[in-house]
Enzyme design. Sequence first.
Site, mmCIF file in Angstrom:
data_model
loop_
_atom_site.group_PDB
_atom_site.id
_atom_site.type_symbol
_atom_site.label_atom_id
_atom_site.label_comp_id
_atom_site.label_asym_id
_atom_site.label_seq_id
_atom_site.Cartn_x
_atom_site.Cartn_y
_atom_site.Cartn_z
ATOM 1 N NE ARG A 252 -1.987 0.408 4.455
ATOM 2 C CZ ARG A 252 -1.213 0.949 5.153
ATOM 3 N NH1 ARG A 252 -0.833 2.374 4.967
ATOM 4 N NH2 ARG A 252 -0.955 0.374 6.359
ATOM 5 C CG HIS A 256 -5.451 1.800 7.577
ATOM 6 N ND1 HIS A 256 -5.414 0.480 7.133
ATOM 7 C CD2 HIS A 256 -6.402 1.989 8.349
ATOM 8 C CE1 HIS A 256 -6.695 0.023 7.536
ATOM 9 N NE2 HIS A 256 -7.322 0.855 8.391
ATOM 10 C CE1 TYR A 265 1.944 2.157 9.196
ATOM 11 C CE2 TYR A 265 0.845 3.894 10.040
ATOM 12 C CZ TYR A 265 0.812 3.211 9.201
ATOM 13 O OH TYR A 265 -0.158 3.260 8.143
HETATM 14 C C1 LIG Z 1 -12.824 -6.937 13.985
HETATM 15 C C2 LIG Z 1 -12.128 -5.748 13.708
HETATM 16 N N1 LIG Z 1 -10.911 -5.618 14.586
HETATM 17 C C3 LIG Z 1 -10.376 -4.406 14.241
HETATM 18 C C4 LIG Z 1 -10.636 -3.423 13.352
HETATM 19 C C5 LIG Z 1 -9.824 -2.280 13.191
HETATM 20 N N2 LIG Z 1 -9.188 -2.361 11.920
HETATM 21 C C6 LIG Z 1 -9.628 -1.530 10.849
HETATM 22 S S1 LIG Z 1 -8.498 -1.776 9.394
HETATM 23 C C7 LIG Z 1 -7.740 -3.105 10.528
HETATM 24 C C8 LIG Z 1 -6.344 -3.639 9.657
HETATM 25 C C9 LIG Z 1 -6.690 -4.612 8.587
HETATM 26 O O1 LIG Z 1 -5.450 -5.103 8.025
HETATM 27 P P1 LIG Z 1 -5.348 -5.760 6.978
HETATM 28 O O2 LIG Z 1 -6.326 -6.944 7.139
HETATM 29 O O3 LIG Z 1 -4.041 -6.298 6.560
HETATM 30 O O4 LIG Z 1 -6.143 -5.079 5.646
HETATM 31 P P2 LIG Z 1 -5.393 -3.623 4.864
HETATM 32 O O5 LIG Z 1 -6.069 -2.575 5.626
HETATM 33 O O6 LIG Z 1 -4.100 -3.653 4.960
HETATM 34 O O7 LIG Z 1 -5.984 -3.652 3.515
HETATM 35 C C10 LIG Z 1 -8.194 -3.146 11.728
HETATM 36 C C11 LIG Z 1 -7.307 -3.645 12.843
HETATM 37 C C12 LIG Z 1 -11.826 -3.671 12.461
HETATM 38 N N3 LIG Z 1 -12.395 -3.052 11.656
HETATM 39 N N4 LIG Z 1 -12.544 -4.895 12.609
#
Ligand SMILES: Cc1ncc(C[n+]2csc(CCOP(=O)(O)OP(=O)(O)O)c2C)c(N)n1
Length: 351
Positions: A252, A256, A265
């Site tokens: 990415r 985020h 970070y």
């Molecule tokens: C069940 C849950 N826990 C925590 C969150 C907060 N959260 C939003 S995005 C994220 C990170 C997800 O990372 P990844 O699966 O690698 O996807 P990316 O954002 O990198 O596309 C988190 C922890 C959430 N949305 N849902």
Amino acid sequence: MEHNYPIKRIVDDEGFLVDMSFEKQIDEQLVRNLYYHMLRIRTFDRKAINLQRQGRLGTYAPFEGQEAAQVGSALALNADDWVFPTYRDHGATITFGKNMATTFLYWNGRVEGCVAPADKNIFPPAVPIATQLPHAVGAAWAEKRRGTQNAAIAYFGDGATSEGDFHEGLNFASVFKVPVVFFNQNNGYAISVPIEKQMNSATIAQKSVAYGMPGFRIDGNDCFAVYFETKKAFDYARVGNGPTLIEAVTWRKGAHTTADDPSKYRSEEQGKNFVDPLIRLELFMKNYGYWNDEWIQATREDTTSEVEAAVVEMEKFPPPNVADVFDHVYAEMPAQLVEQKQAYLAHLGRL
Ligand SMILES: Cc1ncc(C[n+]2csc(CCOP(=O)(O)OP(=O)(O)O)c2C)c(N)n1
Ligand SMILES: [Mg+2]
């Protein structure tokens, strides 16, 4: 363990074929289709960030850098397949057929943004991490029981593999030989958490072993590797063999979401090994005689005007209605939620 999962590539960082067995399968139509859709969604993505910065769009999750993963996989689907995206996969859903203005509306907090086109099986983006995996398995299982050849794709990030829903989804799909493709975009981070801090396996692909399904690690910035490997997984699923786990290794480029500052970070240095997927395709096109200035210019103009028209369309809608977050969860609102809604509207002075 990592050596069992080399990263599969068809084209290298300089745009040269490294797997000659695909030479005959790549033609002008495929190259142009990939380029057109990647440019189209990049134009959308950059516009969305600008709109958010101007206060014309809500918080937005950008995907720049992940276009090859999203377009390559979406173009590998059949029209009647099912798509279960996350909040970062609107590049894939737009490519598959979701309307751009509708997608902008989603990021503007309008409920209309969650409505899929009538002729396309696209679920609303899943924000709760990994919840879409069991949903995708359910839809694909239903298709199997109906005896169709349709399949489902579940998009998810590296962080999602730490959730129970990931494991439940893979297990169930494998036990029932469900026609689903688990398409992971490993972009190295779950918000600010690097992958090595959220899992102890060397790759995501190797998790397929425990569930008795094929797993592949591919270069997620190589649109050809993504397209052909996803197609292969779908061919395998459609004839009753069951699921596949694909790990598309990508990066990415931006934050985020527009509410995040990645410089807190990770360093710029970290992403330097990932060559931009559009630049890689441009190099390929120049190396193999597919580059045509006129066509490129026309494509740039078309995609830009399409995105601008979608903004106009989106801005015809009124601002988001805060009551929507309460009104669209249950068919009949439970008493507690009625109370919360009242309290919230009172807090905003809107009662
Ligand atoms: C069940 C849950 N826990 C925590 C969150 C907060 N959260 C939003 S995005 C994220 C990170 C997800 O990372 P990844 O699966 O690698 O996807 P990316 O954002 O990198 O596309 C988190 C922890 C959430 N949305 N849902
Ligand atoms: Mg991630």
